[in-house]
Design an enzyme around this catalytic site. Sequence first.
Site, mmCIF file in Angstrom:
data_model
loop_
_atom_site.group_PDB
_atom_site.id
_atom_site.type_symbol
_atom_site.label_atom_id
_atom_site.label_comp_id
_atom_site.label_asym_id
_atom_site.label_seq_id
_atom_site.Cartn_x
_atom_site.Cartn_y
_atom_site.Cartn_z
ATOM 1 N N ILE A 39 108.662 80.411 50.913
ATOM 2 C CA ILE A 39 109.067 80.414 52.325
ATOM 3 C C ILE A 39 109.520 79.039 52.798
ATOM 4 C CG2 ILE A 39 107.593 82.380 52.874
ATOM 5 C CD1 ILE A 39 105.648 80.395 54.227
ATOM 6 N N TYR A 127 95.176 71.045 59.911
ATOM 7 C CA TYR A 127 95.397 72.491 59.835
ATOM 8 C C TYR A 127 95.826 73.033 61.196
ATOM 9 C CZ TYR A 127 94.338 77.484 59.515
ATOM 10 O OH TYR A 127 94.411 78.858 59.586
#
Length: 284
Positions: A39, A127
């Site tokens: 991706i 994150y």
Amino acid sequence: MKNIIVTGCNGQLGRAINCVMSDQQEFHFINTDVSELDIVNIDKVLELARETKPYAIINCAAQTNVNGCETDWDSAFRINAIGPRNLSIAAQETGAKMIQISTDYVFSGKDNRHYREFDRTDPTSAYGETKLLGENYTRDFCDRYFILRTAWLYGEGKNFVKTMLKFSDGNDKVQVVNDQFGTPTYSMELAKAIAYLLPTENYGVFHTTCEGECSWADFAREIFRLAGKQTVVEGITTAEYNAKFPGQADRPAYSVLENYMLDKTTDFRFVSWEDAIALYMKTV
């Protein structure tokens, strides 16, 4: 038949989506993991989208190793931000709906209150930062999107539940953090929410977790109770845990998400986290 591209198909949510929607004959799933589709490569993403002309793209792929994101920002950025950007560009070009899975880590967890979809984001970890960038890129590059924030996900695959059950073997006591609060969410329940929203035009940001809240220690106790384990859970603070295992990324202390938009715009309701874990434990 409508094609749906699912990235991260071998993860907990990707598997749940295929299971929950397997009886919907109108959809054909194009399941991809990193070996089938990178991706991060915009050319490969566009090539697949142009070839298959998807009805929807569901992005379950992510770098979810919270500590690993701290030590390798570039990798986290590529997967959690550039990946969603590329998929959103492809969705926009081909007229597909885009479903981006996000996280409670986009909030700091310092406010000690339930977070709604429109509350200010303030991630405190790599994150959370890269996942928020993924949200923003989805908004920037695609008109028809669902951004679904979830938390403490578990399902078929490696997860907290199985880790706790493994630790309980041969141990009379385990130490689990008791000052981080959230909502454990069963992947099958999240997949049901995706199946519900997918055919609609009810686009936007949604919080999608099971109902209720608990600490990690509370969650572990319920897992052991349901499994008939006698292992005692000793609650410890995050500071105590970090002292034992240095180098931990910052994690939200209180990141309970309120499914406000679902409640106000749909009749879909998640089950409680207690009912969900009881369902899951029957499969373990």
